[in-house]
Design a protein around this motif. Sequence first.
Motif, PDB file in Angstrom:
ATOM      1  N   SER A  97       0.818  -1.217   0.000  1.00 51.35           N
ATOM      2  CA  SER A  97       0.000   0.000   0.000  1.00 51.35           C
ATOM      3  C   SER A  97       0.849   1.263   0.000  1.00 51.35           C
ATOM      4  N   ILE A  98       2.147   1.122   0.211  1.00 51.46           N
ATOM      5  CA  ILE A  98       3.038   2.280   0.291  1.00 51.46           C
ATOM      6  C   ILE A  98       3.352   2.804  -1.115  1.00 51.46           C
ATOM      7  N   MET A  99       3.054   4.095  -1.327  1.00 48.83           N
ATOM      8  CA  MET A  99       3.311   4.709  -2.628  1.00 48.83           C
ATOM      9  C   MET A  99       4.377   5.809  -2.539  1.00 48.83           C
ATOM     10  N   LEU A 100       4.532   6.382  -1.358  1.00 45.74           N
ATOM     11  CA  LEU A 100       5.519   7.436  -1.128  1.00 45.74           C
ATOM     12  C   LEU A 100       6.326   7.092   0.116  1.00 45.74           C
ATOM     13  N   LEU A 101       7.665   7.163   0.006  1.00 49.02           N
ATOM     14  CA  LEU A 101       8.502   6.767   1.129  1.00 49.02           C
ATOM     15  C   LEU A 101       9.722   7.676   1.231  1.00 49.02           C
ATOM     16  N   LYS A 102       9.927   8.271   2.416  1.00 43.96           N
ATOM     17  CA  LYS A 102      11.085   9.115   2.680  1.00 43.96           C
ATOM     18  C   LYS A 102      11.912   8.499   3.800  1.00 43.96           C
ATOM     19  N   LEU A 103      13.117   8.058   3.474  1.00 41.00           N
ATOM     20  CA  LEU A 103      14.043   7.477   4.445  1.00 41.00           C
ATOM     21  C   LEU A 103      15.383   8.188   4.319  1.00 41.00           C
ATOM     22  N   LYS A 104      15.377   9.462   4.635  1.00 39.65           N
ATOM     23  CA  LYS A 104      16.541  10.320   4.452  1.00 39.65           C
ATOM     24  C   LYS A 104      17.370  10.419   5.736  1.00 39.65           C
ATOM     25  N   ASN A 105      18.695  10.235   5.586  1.00 42.97           N
ATOM     26  CA  ASN A 105      19.630  10.409   6.716  1.00 42.97           C
ATOM     27  C   ASN A 105      19.286   9.531   7.923  1.00 42.97           C
ATOM     28  N   VAL A 106      19.055   8.252   7.687  1.00 48.43           N
ATOM     29  CA  VAL A 106      18.755   7.351   8.815  1.00 48.43           C
ATOM     30  C   VAL A 106      19.783   6.228   8.940  1.00 48.43           C
ATOM     31  N   GLY A 107      20.907   6.324   8.227  1.00 44.48           N
ATOM     32  CA  GLY A 107      21.982   5.349   8.376  1.00 44.48           C
ATOM     33  C   GLY A 107      21.760   4.031   7.673  1.00 44.48           C
ATOM     34  N   ILE A 108      20.946   4.002   6.624  1.00 46.19           N
ATOM     35  CA  ILE A 108      20.653   2.752   5.922  1.00 46.19           C
ATOM     36  C   ILE A 108      21.861   2.280   5.111  1.00 46.19           C
ATOM     37  N   CYS A 109      22.234   1.022   5.291  1.00 45.21           N
ATOM     38  CA  CYS A 109      23.281   0.420   4.463  1.00 45.21           C
ATOM     39  C   CYS A 109      22.749  -0.810   3.723  1.00 45.21           C
ATOM     40  N   ASN A 110      21.586  -1.306   4.149  1.00 49.10           N
ATOM     41  CA  ASN A 110      20.988  -2.507   3.553  1.00 49.10           C
ATOM     42  C   ASN A 110      19.524  -2.215   3.241  1.00 49.10           C
ATOM     43  N   LEU A 111      19.150  -2.335   1.979  1.00 46.98           N
ATOM     44  CA  LEU A 111      17.780  -2.010   1.570  1.00 46.98           C
ATOM     45  C   LEU A 111      16.758  -3.068   1.986  1.00 46.98           C
ATOM     46  N   GLY A 112      17.228  -4.195   2.450  1.00 45.15           N
ATOM     47  CA  GLY A 112      16.349  -5.203   3.027  1.00 45.15           C
ATOM     48  C   GLY A 112      15.127  -5.534   2.187  1.00 45.15           C
ATOM     49  N   CYS A 113      13.943  -5.329   2.770  1.00 51.14           N
ATOM     50  CA  CYS A 113      12.692  -5.746   2.128  1.00 51.14           C
ATOM     51  C   CYS A 113      12.002  -4.625   1.361  1.00 51.14           C
ATOM     52  N   ILE A 114      12.719  -3.578   1.004  1.00 52.67           N
ATOM     53  CA  ILE A 114      12.077  -2.472   0.309  1.00 52.67           C
ATOM     54  C   ILE A 114      11.479  -2.901  -1.035  1.00 52.67           C
ATOM     55  N   GLY A 115      12.018  -3.977  -1.587  1.00 57.24           N
ATOM     56  CA  GLY A 115      11.495  -4.493  -2.841  1.00 57.24           C
ATOM     57  C   GLY A 115      10.072  -5.012  -2.741  1.00 57.24           C
ATOM     58  N   ASP A 116       9.582  -5.228  -1.513  1.00 56.26           N
ATOM     59  CA  ASP A 116       8.204  -5.693  -1.332  1.00 56.26           C
ATOM     60  C   ASP A 116       7.202  -4.555  -1.493  1.00 56.26           C
ATOM     61  N   CYS A 117       7.677  -3.330  -1.532  1.00 59.86           N
ATOM     62  CA  CYS A 117       6.786  -2.164  -1.739  1.00 59.86           C
ATOM     63  C   CYS A 117       6.583  -1.975  -3.238  1.00 59.86           C
ATOM     64  N   VAL A 118       5.922  -2.936  -3.851  1.00 61.35           N
ATOM     65  CA  VAL A 118       5.853  -3.001  -5.313  1.00 61.35           C
ATOM     66  C   VAL A 118       5.059  -1.867  -5.957  1.00 61.35           C
ATOM     67  N   ASN A 119       4.280  -1.141  -5.172  1.00 65.09           N
ATOM     68  CA  ASN A 119       3.502  -0.027  -5.729  1.00 65.09           C
ATOM     69  C   ASN A 119       4.124   1.327  -5.420  1.00 65.09           C
ATOM     70  N   LEU A 120       5.354   1.302  -4.956  1.00 64.62           N
ATOM     71  CA  LEU A 120       6.055   2.534  -4.609  1.00 64.62           C
ATOM     72  C   LEU A 120       6.296   3.378  -5.864  1.00 64.62           C
ATOM     73  N   GLU A 121       5.966   4.677  -5.774  1.00 70.56           N
ATOM     74  CA  GLU A 121       6.135   5.583  -6.903  1.00 70.56           C
ATOM     75  C   GLU A 121       7.215   6.634  -6.665  1.00 70.56           C
ATOM     76  N   ARG A 122       7.355   7.075  -5.413  1.00 71.07           N
ATOM     77  CA  ARG A 122       8.353   8.095  -5.086  1.00 71.07           C
ATOM     78  C   ARG A 122       9.161   7.639  -3.879  1.00 71.07           C
ATOM     79  N   LEU A 123      10.482   7.684  -4.019  1.00 66.63           N
ATOM     80  CA  LEU A 123      11.346   7.154  -2.972  1.00 66.63           C
ATOM     81  C   LEU A 123      12.545   8.068  -2.747  1.00 66.63           C
ATOM     82  N   ASP A 124      12.752   8.470  -1.493  1.00 65.61           N
ATOM     83  CA  ASP A 124      13.893   9.303  -1.111  1.00 65.61           C
ATOM     84  C   ASP A 124      14.778   8.526  -0.135  1.00 65.61           C
ATOM     85  N   LEU A 125      15.971   8.147  -0.605  1.00 63.82           N
ATOM     86  CA  LEU A 125      16.947   7.419   0.209  1.00 63.82           C
ATOM     87  C   LEU A 125      18.234   8.223   0.348  1.00 63.82           C
TER      88      LEU A 125
END
Length: 252
Positions: free
Chosen positions: A31-59
């Motif tokens: 159900s996630i279409m917009l996702l902002k994960l800015k400046n949170v120390g991410i080094c592994n994208l993990g399960c983000i690929g399960d957000c198959v309806n994602l349209e806008r992504l800020d990493l």
Amino acid sequence: MEAAGREGRDQNVKITAQMLKSKTGQFDLESIMLLKLKNVGICNLGCIGDCVNLERLDLSGNNISNLTPLASLKLLTVLNLSANRISKLDPLHSCENLQNLNLSGNLISSVDVLRPLSELKNLETIRLKDTVCNFTNPVCMNTSYRRAMLEIFPKIKVLDGERMSGSGRDLYQVCKDMDSSLKDMCSRGPIGGRPGPMKWVEDSYWKLKPTSKTQSDKAVEQFYNILKECRELNNKAADIIANTERNISNVK
């Protein structure tokens, strides 16, 4: 490439379903279409690929180097990966709807790394360097960088914030040239205690803004003619200022 805003770089965060649900308030990742994960120390994208309806992504501003999980995001249109540690882009080849891609502040060493993106038919905007944030990539230091980019992406509309094609390209360049000319005049300082000429547009004017795809060619042509007249007036003003400076010098 170093810049502020990377507070999370000393962490090794992996994206989990729990994190995504907490950030978005969604119970279903699809159900996630917009996702902002800015400046949170991410080094592994993990399960983000399960957000198959994602349209806008800020990493932006993380510690990401492996983009493999993004390959399943077929509906993604806007992707901000600035200020990470990316050197390979192959997984993005599958993001067939991608339109706007920000890669400034990464480790991309050559234009060949960008070739997997050349078949993305909807890609209109690419950014590899950002002078405002002082982000760049090693490839940008190459003297043939711009020419090579236009060869790989002949239909690109905006490269590093500069319009490359479309009915507004010439108009954009004229405006930019005029602004540079007026900035030179302003740098001379005030004359005889009077304030110097003002900039005809604010600096924020040059920030990329959405443009209408139905823009009238006739209106653009009329505006272009007006700007040409402005340039002539600008030249006359420069002559008057120069004469005034000379007269003041003679009086002294």
